[in-house]
Motif scaffolding. Structure first.
Motif, mmCIF file in Angstrom:
data_model
loop_
_atom_site.group_PDB
_atom_site.id
_atom_site.type_symbol
_atom_site.label_atom_id
_atom_site.label_comp_id
_atom_site.label_asym_id
_atom_site.label_seq_id
_atom_site.Cartn_x
_atom_site.Cartn_y
_atom_site.Cartn_z
ATOM 1 N N GLY A 102 67.259 50.377 93.336
ATOM 2 C CA GLY A 102 66.368 51.168 94.190
ATOM 3 C C GLY A 102 65.326 50.296 94.880
ATOM 4 N N VAL A 103 64.770 49.349 94.139
ATOM 5 C CA VAL A 103 63.747 48.460 94.717
ATOM 6 C C VAL A 103 64.371 47.612 95.819
ATOM 7 N N VAL A 104 65.578 47.078 95.556
ATOM 8 C CA VAL A 104 66.233 46.201 96.536
ATOM 9 C C VAL A 104 66.573 46.977 97.815
ATOM 10 N N MET A 105 66.995 48.226 97.671
ATOM 11 C CA MET A 105 67.296 49.044 98.850
ATOM 12 C C MET A 105 66.028 49.244 99.686
ATOM 13 N N GLU A 106 64.931 49.476 98.982
ATOM 14 C CA GLU A 106 63.644 49.672 99.656
ATOM 15 C C GLU A 106 63.217 48.380 100.377
ATOM 16 N N LEU A 107 63.374 47.242 99.705
ATOM 17 C CA LEU A 107 62.963 45.956 100.302
ATOM 18 C C LEU A 107 63.806 45.633 101.533
ATOM 19 N N ALA A 108 65.111 45.928 101.455
ATOM 20 C CA ALA A 108 65.992 45.630 102.591
ATOM 21 C C ALA A 108 65.635 46.523 103.784
ATOM 22 N N ARG A 109 65.316 47.786 103.498
ATOM 23 C CA ARG A 109 64.916 48.704 104.589
ATOM 24 C C ARG A 109 63.632 48.220 105.231
ATOM 25 N N GLY A 152 81.850 34.481 101.179
ATOM 26 C CA GLY A 152 81.198 33.735 102.270
ATOM 27 C C GLY A 152 81.625 32.277 102.163
ATOM 28 N N ASP A 153 80.630 31.379 102.172
ATOM 29 C CA ASP A 153 80.983 29.955 102.038
ATOM 30 C C ASP A 153 80.883 29.488 100.579
ATOM 31 N N GLY A 154 80.789 30.455 99.658
ATOM 32 C CA GLY A 154 80.770 30.083 98.231
ATOM 33 C C GLY A 154 79.392 29.660 97.741
ATOM 34 N N LYS A 155 78.384 29.871 98.590
ATOM 35 C CA LYS A 155 76.999 29.553 98.175
ATOM 36 C C LYS A 155 76.157 30.822 98.313
ATOM 37 N N PRO A 156 75.063 30.931 97.545
ATOM 38 C CA PRO A 156 74.194 32.105 97.705
ATOM 39 C C PRO A 156 73.811 32.281 99.174
ATOM 40 N N GLY A 157 73.959 33.504 99.674
ATOM 41 C CA GLY A 157 73.777 33.756 101.113
ATOM 42 C C GLY A 157 72.313 33.801 101.534
ATOM 43 N N ARG A 158 72.109 33.732 102.835
ATOM 44 C CA ARG A 158 70.757 33.708 103.398
ATOM 45 C C ARG A 158 70.002 35.012 103.115
ATOM 46 N N ILE A 159 70.672 36.147 103.348
ATOM 47 C CA ILE A 159 69.987 37.439 103.143
ATOM 48 C C ILE A 159 69.714 37.650 101.649
ATOM 49 N N THR A 160 70.671 37.241 100.818
ATOM 50 C CA THR A 160 70.476 37.352 99.359
ATOM 51 C C THR A 160 69.237 36.575 98.935
ATOM 52 N N ARG A 161 69.124 35.336 99.449
ATOM 53 C CA ARG A 161 67.984 34.500 99.051
ATOM 54 C C ARG A 161 66.669 35.093 99.559
ATOM 55 N N GLN A 162 66.731 35.691 100.753
ATOM 56 C CA GLN A 162 65.550 36.354 101.310
ATOM 57 C C GLN A 162 65.116 37.515 100.416
ATOM 58 N N LEU A 163 66.095 38.318 100.004
ATOM 59 C CA LEU A 163 65.779 39.466 99.140
ATOM 60 C C LEU A 163 65.276 39.005 97.767
ATOM 61 N N MET A 164 65.825 37.894 97.279
ATOM 62 C CA MET A 164 65.337 37.347 95.996
ATOM 63 C C MET A 164 63.853 37.000 96.114
ATOM 64 N N GLU A 165 63.474 36.402 97.240
ATOM 65 C CA GLU A 165 62.059 36.056 97.470
ATOM 66 C C GLU A 165 61.207 37.316 97.584
ATOM 67 N N ASP A 166 61.715 38.279 98.365
ATOM 68 C CA ASP A 166 60.979 39.542 98.538
ATOM 69 C C ASP A 166 60.773 40.230 97.190
ATOM 70 N N PHE A 167 61.804 40.137 96.320
ATOM 71 C CA PHE A 167 61.710 40.809 95.019
ATOM 72 C C PHE A 167 60.602 40.179 94.174
ATOM 73 N N VAL A 168 60.529 38.856 94.201
ATOM 74 C CA VAL A 168 59.483 38.160 93.424
ATOM 75 C C VAL A 168 58.105 38.577 93.934
ATOM 76 N N THR A 169 57.954 38.629 95.257
ATOM 77 C CA THR A 169 56.669 39.051 95.832
ATOM 78 C C THR A 169 56.346 40.485 95.397
ATOM 79 N N TYR A 170 57.358 41.353 95.448
ATOM 80 C CA TYR A 170 57.156 42.765 95.105
ATOM 81 C C TYR A 170 56.745 42.932 93.648
ATOM 82 N N ARG A 171 57.485 42.282 92.747
ATOM 83 C CA ARG A 171 57.180 42.493 91.320
ATOM 84 C C ARG A 171 55.866 41.825 90.914
ATOM 85 N N ASN A 172 55.438 40.802 91.651
ATOM 86 C CA ASN A 172 54.142 40.202 91.361
ATOM 87 C C ASN A 172 52.992 41.086 91.829
#
Ligand code: PMP
Length: 310
Positions: free
Chosen positions: A238-245, A288-308
């Motif tokens: 739910g949090v990730v859906m909210e962050l992506a929106r 993809g190219d077998g590496k963590p994707g750009r949007i995934t990494r962006q959301l990972m960062e957003d999640f850290v900011t959100y939970r902090n």
């Protein structure tokens, strides 16, 4: 003379190196109050042991604060309602007990809470009418994470041969103590040298991982299996859906099949313990190219900011 030959019938087992042992001094909430971990024992006639009859929540503590406390308590109450379990504590009492258990264990930083309700002690038959005294258990401990390396390279998954429980058998929206369906899929993945299993429903629709929800990115849109597919409605999801929106992305709860996973531009899993973890390989096919994707990494960062900030 060793302990094992001292005339007692009890065999002393040596613990394998990777076995987990709770740390001494841990205080556990059991029933109506706190007890030392050594005394935190459940009756063998409890239907939680006999039938996996009970419910649980896994909850994070960040910097001494319970993350998404209300949401977890609410889901716990909903699971209890659906399995016809009359909890001996209400939402407020559960919250109070969680905070008391945290305090008793001196948790002021990061940690993890396991909240459990058992059906209670009963006869050997499965009838809930012959059970009594459901137990509330609260364990507060350190969090076990995937190693940092997994976040950098991404998870390697298999698509399990074991289907997720059908919504009309044991709906995965119930966070029940009966996790054998997931345990078996995880064991299958590990036996095949993978980190994690992706589970499909009996109709071939993608459901989720064994303890995490699943997302793919296709043409820049974020897609995730709908709650009707047989998934736990994850709080992190739910949090990730909210962050992506918030990032302006289109987010869709939808039906996905194996093909959608394999052609995805990016894929990742979400859960309380894992937070967001990239998936870079499925059945030995690179995502993809077998590496963590750009949007995934962006959301990972957003999640850290959100939970902090929460
Ligand atoms: N699916 C399953 C089967 C799970 O056990 C979990 C973790 N409890 C999740 C998904 C993720 O849910 P949440 O984000 O609420 O931890």
């Amino acid at each position: 003379m060793t302990t094992a030959t001292m005339g007692t019938k009890r065999k002393v087992e040596t613990m394998p190196e990777n076995a987990f042992a709770p740390h001494p001094g841990l205080k556990v909430w059991l029933g109506e109050g706190l007890v030392p971990v050594e005394e935190a024992v459940i009756n063998v006639f409890d239907h939680a042991l006999l039938y996996g009859d009970g419910i649980f929540e896994g909850i994070r503590i960040y910097r001494g604060r319970i993350f998404k406390e209300q949401e977890h308590v609410q889901r716990f109450l909903e699971s209890a309602k659906v399995i016809r379990l009359n909890l001996p504590m209400d939402a407020e009492q559960l919250s109070r007990a969680m905070h008391e258990t945290m305090r008793a264990n001196g948790v002021t930083g990061d940690g993890y809470i396991r909240l459990i309700a058992t059906r209670g002690v009963g006869a050997l038959g499965i009838s809930i009418r012959r059970t009594a005294n459901p137990s509330i258990v609260i364990i507060v401990d350190k969090i076990a994470l995937y190693p940092a390396e997994v976040y950098e390279r991404g998870l390697h998954c298999i698509i399990s041969a074991i289907n997720r429980n059908h919504v009309n058998s044991l709906n995965p929206r119930i966070k029940s103590l009966n996790y054998l369906n997931n345990v078996l899929a995880k064991a299958e993945a590990q036996a095949l040298g993978a980190d994690e299993a992706i589970m499909l429903g009996i109709d071939g629709h993608v459901c989720e991982c064994t303890g995490d929800n699943l997302f793919v990115i296709r043409r820049g849109e974020l897609l995730t299996p709908g709650r009707w597919e047989g998934i736990l409605e994850g709080i992190t999801r739910g949090v990730v859906m909210e962050l992506a929106r918030k990032r302006g992305m289109t987010v869709l709860e939808t039906s996905l099949v194996r093909h959608d996973l394999l052609i995805a531009e990016e894929c990742f899993a979400t859960g309380t313990a894992a937070e967001i973890v990239p998936i870079t390989e499925i059945n030995k096919i690179l995502i993809g190219d077998g590496k963590p994707g750009r949007i995934t990494r962006q959301l990972m960062e957003d999640f850290v900011t959100y939970r902090n900030a929460n």
